[in-house]
Scaffold this motif. Structure first.
Motif, PDB file in Angstrom:
ATOM      1  N   LEU A   2      -5.772   7.182  -4.329  1.00 23.76           N
ATOM      2  CA  LEU A   2      -4.758   7.619  -3.366  1.00 23.76           C
ATOM      3  C   LEU A   2      -5.294   7.560  -1.934  1.00 23.76           C
ATOM      4  O   LEU A   2      -4.620   7.057  -1.021  1.00 23.76           O
ATOM      5  N   VAL A   3      -6.503   8.071  -1.744  1.00 21.10           N
ATOM      6  CA  VAL A   3      -7.122   8.041  -0.412  1.00 21.10           C
ATOM      7  C   VAL A   3      -7.286   6.599   0.065  1.00 21.10           C
ATOM      8  O   VAL A   3      -7.043   6.279   1.230  1.00 21.10           O
ATOM      9  N   ARG A   4      -7.672   5.718  -0.857  1.00 23.37           N
ATOM     10  CA  ARG A   4      -7.847   4.311  -0.512  1.00 23.37           C
ATOM     11  C   ARG A   4      -6.544   3.713   0.009  1.00 23.37           C
ATOM     12  O   ARG A   4      -6.516   3.032   1.037  1.00 23.37           O
ATOM     13  N   PHE A   5      -5.433   3.973  -0.700  1.00 27.25           N
ATOM     14  CA  PHE A   5      -4.159   3.377  -0.302  1.00 27.25           C
ATOM     15  C   PHE A   5      -3.648   3.947   1.024  1.00 27.25           C
ATOM     16  O   PHE A   5      -3.036   3.222   1.821  1.00 27.25           O
ATOM     17  N   ILE A   6      -3.885   5.225   1.264  1.00 24.14           N
ATOM     18  CA  ILE A   6      -3.478   5.815   2.539  1.00 24.14           C
ATOM     19  C   ILE A   6      -4.243   5.174   3.692  1.00 24.14           C
ATOM     20  O   ILE A   6      -3.677   4.784   4.716  1.00 24.14           O
ATOM     21  N   ALA A   7      -5.559   5.036   3.509  1.00 28.82           N
ATOM     22  CA  ALA A   7      -6.393   4.415   4.537  1.00 28.82           C
ATOM     23  C   ALA A   7      -5.993   2.965   4.772  1.00 28.82           C
ATOM     24  O   ALA A   7      -5.893   2.500   5.919  1.00 28.82           O
ATOM     25  N   MET A   8      -5.729   2.225   3.684  1.00 23.68           N
ATOM     26  CA  MET A   8      -5.356   0.813   3.805  1.00 23.68           C
ATOM     27  C   MET A   8      -3.997   0.641   4.481  1.00 23.68           C
ATOM     28  O   MET A   8      -3.785  -0.306   5.234  1.00 23.68           O
ATOM     29  N   THR A   9      -3.077   1.567   4.227  1.00 23.87           N
ATOM     30  CA  THR A   9      -1.771   1.515   4.887  1.00 23.87           C
ATOM     31  C   THR A   9      -1.930   1.599   6.396  1.00 23.87           C
ATOM     32  O   THR A   9      -1.367   0.792   7.153  1.00 23.87           O
ATOM     33  N   LEU A  10      -2.702   2.567   6.849  1.00 21.05           N
ATOM     34  CA  LEU A  10      -2.897   2.773   8.286  1.00 21.05           C
ATOM     35  C   LEU A  10      -3.621   1.585   8.933  1.00 21.05           C
ATOM     36  O   LEU A  10      -3.242   1.116  10.016  1.00 21.05           O
ATOM     37  N   LEU A  11      -4.645   1.069   8.260  1.00 19.58           N
ATOM     38  CA  LEU A  11      -5.421  -0.039   8.825  1.00 19.58           C
ATOM     39  C   LEU A  11      -4.633  -1.347   8.807  1.00 19.58           C
ATOM     40  O   LEU A  11      -4.708  -2.135   9.759  1.00 19.58           O
ATOM     41  N   ASN A  12      -3.883  -1.595   7.734  1.00 16.21           N
ATOM     42  CA  ASN A  12      -3.037  -2.791   7.690  1.00 16.21           C
ATOM     43  C   ASN A  12      -1.999  -2.770   8.812  1.00 16.21           C
ATOM     44  O   ASN A  12      -1.742  -3.794   9.464  1.00 16.21           O
ATOM     45  N   LEU A  13      -1.411  -1.602   9.029  1.00  8.51           N
ATOM     46  CA  LEU A  13      -0.429  -1.457  10.104  1.00  8.51           C
ATOM     47  C   LEU A  13      -1.070  -1.705  11.464  1.00  8.51           C
ATOM     48  O   LEU A  13      -0.470  -2.331  12.351  1.00  8.51           O
ATOM     49  N   CYS A  24       0.829  -1.216   0.000  1.00  4.29           N
ATOM     50  CA  CYS A  24       0.000   0.000   0.000  1.00  4.29           C
ATOM     51  C   CYS A  24       0.857   1.258   0.000  1.00  4.29           C
ATOM     52  O   CYS A  24       0.545   2.244  -0.680  1.00  4.29           O
ATOM     53  N   ILE A  25       1.958   1.224   0.762  1.00  3.02           N
ATOM     54  CA  ILE A  25       2.877   2.365   0.783  1.00  3.02           C
ATOM     55  C   ILE A  25       3.474   2.584  -0.612  1.00  3.02           C
ATOM     56  O   ILE A  25       3.565   3.721  -1.098  1.00  3.02           O
ATOM     57  N   ALA A  26       3.874   1.482  -1.254  1.00  5.20           N
ATOM     58  CA  ALA A  26       4.435   1.576  -2.607  1.00  5.20           C
ATOM     59  C   ALA A  26       3.409   2.134  -3.583  1.00  5.20           C
ATOM     60  O   ALA A  26       3.730   2.940  -4.460  1.00  5.20           O
ATOM     61  N   ARG A  27       2.160   1.719  -3.428  1.00  8.90           N
ATOM     62  CA  ARG A  27       1.107   2.178  -4.333  1.00  8.90           C
ATOM     63  C   ARG A  27       0.737   3.648  -4.107  1.00  8.90           C
ATOM     64  O   ARG A  27       0.240   4.316  -5.016  1.00  8.90           O
ATOM     65  N   ILE A  28       0.958   4.160  -2.909  1.00  7.45           N
ATOM     66  CA  ILE A  28       0.760   5.601  -2.680  1.00  7.45           C
ATOM     67  C   ILE A  28       1.704   6.383  -3.597  1.00  7.45           C
ATOM     68  O   ILE A  28       1.323   7.361  -4.250  1.00  7.45           O
ATOM     69  N   TYR A  29       2.947   5.903  -3.662  1.00  5.98           N
ATOM     70  CA  TYR A  29       3.941   6.571  -4.515  1.00  5.98           C
ATOM     71  C   TYR A  29       3.608   6.427  -5.996  1.00  5.98           C
ATOM     72  O   TYR A  29       3.600   7.416  -6.742  1.00  5.98           O
ATOM     73  N   THR A  30       3.308   5.182  -6.440  1.00  6.52           N
ATOM     74  CA  THR A  30       3.061   4.970  -7.872  1.00  6.52           C
ATOM     75  C   THR A  30       1.814   5.712  -8.348  1.00  6.52           C
ATOM     76  O   THR A  30       1.787   6.226  -9.471  1.00  6.52           O
ATOM     77  N   THR A  31       0.800   5.779  -7.497  1.00  8.21           N
ATOM     78  CA  THR A  31      -0.420   6.501  -7.866  1.00  8.21           C
ATOM     79  C   THR A  31      -0.154   7.993  -7.980  1.00  8.21           C
ATOM     80  O   THR A  31      -0.647   8.670  -8.893  1.00  8.21           O
ATOM     81  N   THR A  32       0.659   8.515  -7.066  1.00  7.93           N
ATOM     82  CA  THR A  32       0.984   9.936  -7.058  1.00  7.93           C
ATOM     83  C   THR A  32       1.700  10.361  -8.335  1.00  7.93           C
ATOM     84  O   THR A  32       1.405  11.423  -8.904  1.00  7.93           O
TER      85      THR A  32
END
Length: 206
Positions: free
Chosen positions: A175-186, A158-166
């Protein structure tokens, strides 16, 4: 030039990690032949979220490297679903799940507004899958057969996808989806590690 190199690294590392992302969880279930701590509802919601997300990306013809891992993740989730149903003694229900998921996937591309609406709900669906797993952990106070490694790898992707999407599509919904998923996965990773560390003390209290 440097940004292109980072983009390739992010794309291919994400694809590589996703090729084995669910393996630790799959092997944990196969060893124990038990689904303790693993939430079926979380897996189903995650599967729905993956199907919606990859369909949205394909519908709008986004660059394949930005979503290529999702068919792999869907296949691994299907294997997990079959294992859970088998160990729960309800493998026959797999036919019902297959029909519902296949029908839902077909429905997504009937009209443009349907896929757009589904994508707008995708973040909530995926977030609900994480909360379902967290709820299962909180309720049992036992990580059971939940693999912290699988959830940690999911956090990285998810962190990697935040960068690639940006740097590629810039799609704010994605982008919002990946940020939310990063926090929840962690959050899930930390919860699993906590219950694994305190497994003995919780059993004594019970």
């Amino acid at each position: 030039m440097e940004s292109d190199w980072l983009l390739h690294v992010a794309n291919f590392s994400t694809l590589f990690v996703c090729m084995v992302l669910k393996f630790p969880q799959i092997f944990a279930l196969m060893r124990a032949k038990s689904t303790a701590g693993v939430s079926l509802s979380s897996l189903l919601l995650e599967l729905i979220g993956f199907i919606v997300f990859v369909t949205y990306q394909m519908y709008y013809e986004y660059p394949p490297p930005t979503y290529l891992e999702y068919p792999i993740l869907i296949a691994q989730d299907v294997i997990l679903l079959l294992l859970i149903l088998q160990y729960n003694g309800s493998l026959r229900q797999s036919i019902i799940y297959a029909l519902v998921l296949a029908g839902g996937w077909r429905l997504l591309t009937v009209e443009k507004w349907i896929i757009d609406l589904a994508m707008s709900l995708c973040t909530f669906i995926s977030a609900a899958s994480k909360f379902a797993q967290l709820r299962c952990l909180w309720k049992s106070k036992d990580a059971g057969q939940v693999s912290a490694l699988t959830w940690a790898m999911a956090t990285y992707t998810c962190i990697a996808r935040i960068y690639t999407t940006t740097v590629t599509t810039g799609d704010m919904q994605v982008l919002v989806r990946f940020i939310a998923m990063t926090l929840l996965n962690l959050w899930v990773v930390l919860t699993v590690l906590y219950y694994q560390k305190h497994r003995g003390s919780f059993k004594k209290k019970d």
